[in-house]
Design a protein around this motif. Sequence first.
Motif: not given
Length: 301
Positions: A199-225
Amino acid sequence: MLDSRRLRTFREVVVTGSFTAAARSLGYTQPAVTQQIRALEREAGVPLFTRNGRRMRLTEAGEILARHTQVILGTLNDAQQQLQAWTRLRAGRVRVCAFPSANATLIPEVVAALLAEHPAVRVELQEAEPPESVHRLLAGECDIALSFSYPGQRADPPSELVEIDLLEDLLVVLLPTGHPLARRRVVRLADLHQARWVAGCSRCRANFLHLCAEEGFDPDIVFTTDDNLALQSLVAAGVGVAVAPSLVLSFLNHRQVVGRAIEPNVRRRISAQVLREHLPLPAIELVLQGLRSATAVRSGC
């Protein structure tokens, strides 16, 4: 009228708790600090401190002034910064603060065009993710801020700023070339529900988590940068896959990484912000025009 230099001394006494410590912090003598505080008390017309052992204690009037001092000095500092910015802009020097993928793609094109057509204009670059870039603009630390927002994140800019829409940047998924879905032109996000993610920056990460929630899953984030090159390297090494803006495709450095469109289709909105009173200045207009030209090419306009 309260003297700003004495207010700064007053604030230092409040913070450090004594005239002696304030003098040491400011590089003054202790008698000089005492003299400035006494002069400030004469201006205010009331005592500001009482002595409590070796430390100074604020009076009620001192408490009132202390609450306002930080705001007063902050406003004076912002005014000074903006006046300096105005002088610099009149001389053709523009400080641009942009997020990393813009600094790697849009900004070089703009600077190259300016050097070719208007060599007297000088662009100084800073790097920060939003909203930090906008905070720097409001504080007078830069002259143009480039920022981005995702659907649902956009807020009206402060009244003293003008916002210029530049580009809608499509999101893509970065995959190792050997990934089973790398052969597709479009990848459904839901098809990657079991993947490991970078996952990327905090703003990008928040959007990504929202997209995944809309698709019905919780992503396994193993690294952020926040580093786009590091993100590519992590994907190439098989650490995980990543959602990234399509601007990143302009500087994909790894042959082992491919970018594919994703469903649902999501775009981030890229814009420039500038202080309203700086908008008419020629140097600002030249840089904004360069940004419009660079983004128009990318959007196909």
